[in-house]
Design a protein around this motif. Structure first.
Motif, PDB file in Angstrom:
ATOM      1  N   SER A   1      55.221  75.248  47.019  1.00 57.65           N
ATOM      2  CA  SER A   1      56.138  74.686  47.996  1.00 57.65           C
ATOM      3  C   SER A   1      55.470  74.559  49.364  1.00 57.65           C
ATOM      4  O   SER A   1      54.545  75.306  49.687  1.00 57.65           O
ATOM      5  N   LEU A   2      55.963  73.626  50.137  1.00 58.81           N
ATOM      6  CA  LEU A   2      55.575  73.455  51.536  1.00 58.81           C
ATOM      7  C   LEU A   2      56.792  72.978  52.293  1.00 58.81           C
ATOM      8  O   LEU A   2      57.650  72.294  51.721  1.00 58.81           O
ATOM      9  N   ARG A   3      56.835  73.310  53.565  1.00 64.64           N
ATOM     10  CA  ARG A   3      57.872  72.753  54.425  1.00 64.64           C
ATOM     11  C   ARG A   3      57.207  72.011  55.572  1.00 64.64           C
ATOM     12  O   ARG A   3      56.444  72.596  56.348  1.00 64.64           O
TER      13      ARG A   3
ATOM     14  N   ARG B   1      52.528  52.620  51.829  1.00 65.98           N
ATOM     15  CA  ARG B   1      53.413  53.647  52.354  1.00 65.98           C
ATOM     16  C   ARG B   1      54.705  53.659  51.535  1.00 65.98           C
ATOM     17  O   ARG B   1      55.285  52.612  51.243  1.00 65.98           O
ATOM     18  N   GLU B   2      55.154  54.846  51.202  1.00 64.08           N
ATOM     19  CA  GLU B   2      56.267  55.015  50.276  1.00 64.08           C
ATOM     20  C   GLU B   2      57.373  55.847  50.925  1.00 64.08           C
ATOM     21  O   GLU B   2      57.099  56.886  51.541  1.00 64.08           O
ATOM     22  N   PHE B   3      58.604  55.410  50.764  1.00 62.09           N
ATOM     23  CA  PHE B   3      59.753  56.159  51.267  1.00 62.09           C
ATOM     24  C   PHE B   3      59.910  57.453  50.483  1.00 62.09           C
ATOM     25  O   PHE B   3      59.750  57.482  49.255  1.00 62.09           O
ATOM     26  N   VAL B   4      60.265  58.516  51.213  1.00 65.12           N
ATOM     27  CA  VAL B   4      60.497  59.807  50.570  1.00 65.12           C
ATOM     28  C   VAL B   4      61.953  60.248  50.732  1.00 65.12           C
ATOM     29  O   VAL B   4      62.639  60.516  49.749  1.00 65.12           O
ATOM     30  N   ALA B   5      62.416  60.319  51.974  1.00 65.77           N
ATOM     31  CA  ALA B   5      63.776  60.800  52.226  1.00 65.77           C
ATOM     32  C   ALA B   5      64.195  60.413  53.636  1.00 65.77           C
ATOM     33  O   ALA B   5      63.355  60.169  54.501  1.00 65.77           O
TER      34      ALA B   5
ATOM     35  N   ARG C   1      63.706  67.969  43.995  1.00 58.64           N
ATOM     36  CA  ARG C   1      62.555  68.793  44.387  1.00 58.64           C
ATOM     37  C   ARG C   1      62.419  68.900  45.901  1.00 58.64           C
ATOM     38  O   ARG C   1      62.011  69.949  46.405  1.00 58.64           O
ATOM     39  N   PHE C   2      62.714  67.826  46.610  1.00 61.78           N
ATOM     40  CA  PHE C   2      62.570  67.792  48.065  1.00 61.78           C
ATOM     41  C   PHE C   2      63.952  67.813  48.718  1.00 61.78           C
ATOM     42  O   PHE C   2      64.905  67.249  48.179  1.00 61.78           O
ATOM     43  N   THR C   3      64.014  68.434  49.887  1.00 64.16           N
ATOM     44  CA  THR C   3      65.251  68.458  50.653  1.00 64.16           C
ATOM     45  C   THR C   3      64.942  68.144  52.115  1.00 64.16           C
ATOM     46  O   THR C   3      64.101  68.807  52.726  1.00 64.16           O
ATOM     47  N   ILE C   4      65.626  67.147  52.648  1.00 63.19           N
ATOM     48  CA  ILE C   4      65.489  66.815  54.057  1.00 63.19           C
ATOM     49  C   ILE C   4      66.629  67.471  54.812  1.00 63.19           C
ATOM     50  O   ILE C   4      67.771  67.521  54.332  1.00 63.19           O
ATOM     51  N   SER C   5      66.315  67.992  55.993  1.00 60.22           N
ATOM     52  CA  SER C   5      67.335  68.619  56.815  1.00 60.22           C
ATOM     53  C   SER C   5      66.978  68.407  58.278  1.00 60.22           C
ATOM     54  O   SER C   5      65.891  67.919  58.595  1.00 60.22           O
ATOM     55  N   LYS C   6      67.910  68.786  59.161  1.00 63.32           N
ATOM     56  CA  LYS C   6      67.682  68.572  60.585  1.00 63.32           C
ATOM     57  C   LYS C   6      68.304  69.680  61.394  1.00 63.32           C
ATOM     58  O   LYS C   6      69.220  70.370  60.936  1.00 63.32           O
ATOM     59  N   ASP C   7      67.799  69.821  62.595  1.00 63.90           N
ATOM     60  CA  ASP C   7      68.376  70.745  63.568  1.00 63.90           C
ATOM     61  C   ASP C   7      68.554  69.935  64.841  1.00 63.90           C
ATOM     62  O   ASP C   7      67.600  69.710  65.588  1.00 63.90           O
ATOM     63  N   ASN C   8      69.774  69.464  65.050  1.00 64.38           N
ATOM     64  CA  ASN C   8      70.028  68.578  66.196  1.00 64.38           C
ATOM     65  C   ASN C   8      69.722  69.264  67.521  1.00 64.38           C
ATOM     66  O   ASN C   8      69.196  68.650  68.445  1.00 64.38           O
ATOM     67  N   ALA C   9      70.027  70.533  67.614  1.00 63.88           N
ATOM     68  CA  ALA C   9      69.828  71.259  68.867  1.00 63.88           C
ATOM     69  C   ALA C   9      68.351  71.354  69.240  1.00 63.88           C
ATOM     70  O   ALA C   9      67.992  71.355  70.410  1.00 63.88           O
TER      71      ALA C   9
ATOM     72  N   VAL D   1      63.326  67.758  62.434  1.00 61.60           N
ATOM     73  CA  VAL D   1      63.632  67.326  61.084  1.00 61.60           C
ATOM     74  C   VAL D   1      62.652  68.031  60.152  1.00 61.60           C
ATOM     75  O   VAL D   1      61.479  68.198  60.488  1.00 61.60           O
ATOM     76  N   TYR D   2      63.150  68.412  58.994  1.00 61.05           N
ATOM     77  CA  TYR D   2      62.325  69.161  58.056  1.00 61.05           C
ATOM     78  C   TYR D   2      62.313  68.491  56.688  1.00 61.05           C
ATOM     79  O   TYR D   2      63.247  67.785  56.319  1.00 61.05           O
ATOM     80  N   LEU D   3      61.255  68.739  55.962  1.00 62.17           N
ATOM     81  CA  LEU D   3      61.192  68.305  54.568  1.00 62.17           C
ATOM     82  C   LEU D   3      60.705  69.495  53.753  1.00 62.17           C
ATOM     83  O   LEU D   3      59.533  69.858  53.816  1.00 62.17           O
ATOM     84  N   GLN D   4      61.631  70.099  53.029  1.00 67.39           N
ATOM     85  CA  GLN D   4      61.274  71.193  52.138  1.00 67.39           C
ATOM     86  C   GLN D   4      60.841  70.599  50.807  1.00 67.39           C
ATOM     87  O   GLN D   4      61.612  69.876  50.175  1.00 67.39           O
ATOM     88  N   MET D   5      59.628  70.909  50.408  1.00 66.88           N
ATOM     89  CA  MET D   5      59.065  70.337  49.191  1.00 66.88           C
ATOM     90  C   MET D   5      58.794  71.465  48.190  1.00 66.88           C
ATOM     91  O   MET D   5      57.979  72.347  48.463  1.00 66.88           O
TER      92      MET D   5
END
Length: 121
Positions: A16-18, A44-48, A66-74, A78-82
């Motif tokens: 895993s990587l983030r 170039r390829e779209f992921v999330a 397998r991958f999760t995109i998330s965000k912290d507005n404050a 933006v993160y991509l957990q892989m």
């Protein structure tokens, strides 16, 4: 808005990587943050992608589950957990901003510099 991606590295298959993407400047509620990747010799390829105002997300079929995109507005992050990484995930990963939810890279008008992910089999 300036974007900077980080968190790439070398990982074994199954690992895993983030990835993180920091954004400087104002991100509006209508904006969308996305992750793309580009492997050597490939397009170039779209992921999330994720809407800035809500938790609406879209994923490429190849990374769903397998991958999760998330965000912290404050924090303007933006993160991509892989997880369950495969050798075919090896690429340079870019974060980008668009004005609407899209999988098409030309709809994204701000790009970070990319962070390299290498998955060894």
């Amino acid at each position: 808005v300036q974007l900077q991606a980080s968190g790439g590295g070398l990982v074994q298959a199954g690992g895993s990587l983030r990835l993180s993407c920091s954004a400087s400047g104002r991100i509006f509620s209508s904006h969308v943050m996305g992750w793309f990747r580009q492997a050597p010799g490939k397009e170039r390829e779209f992921v999330a992608a994720i809407r800035w105002s809500r938790a609406s997300t879209i994923y490429a079929e190849s990374v769903k589950g397998r991958f999760t995109i998330s965000k912290d507005n404050a924090k303007n992050m933006v993160y991509l957990q892989m997880n369950s990484l495969k050798s075919e995930d090896t690429a340079v990963y870019y974060c980008a901003k668009a004005n609407g939810l899209s999988t098409y890279f030309r709809e994204y008008n701000n790009w970070g510099q990319g962070t390299e992910v290498t998955v060894s089999s």
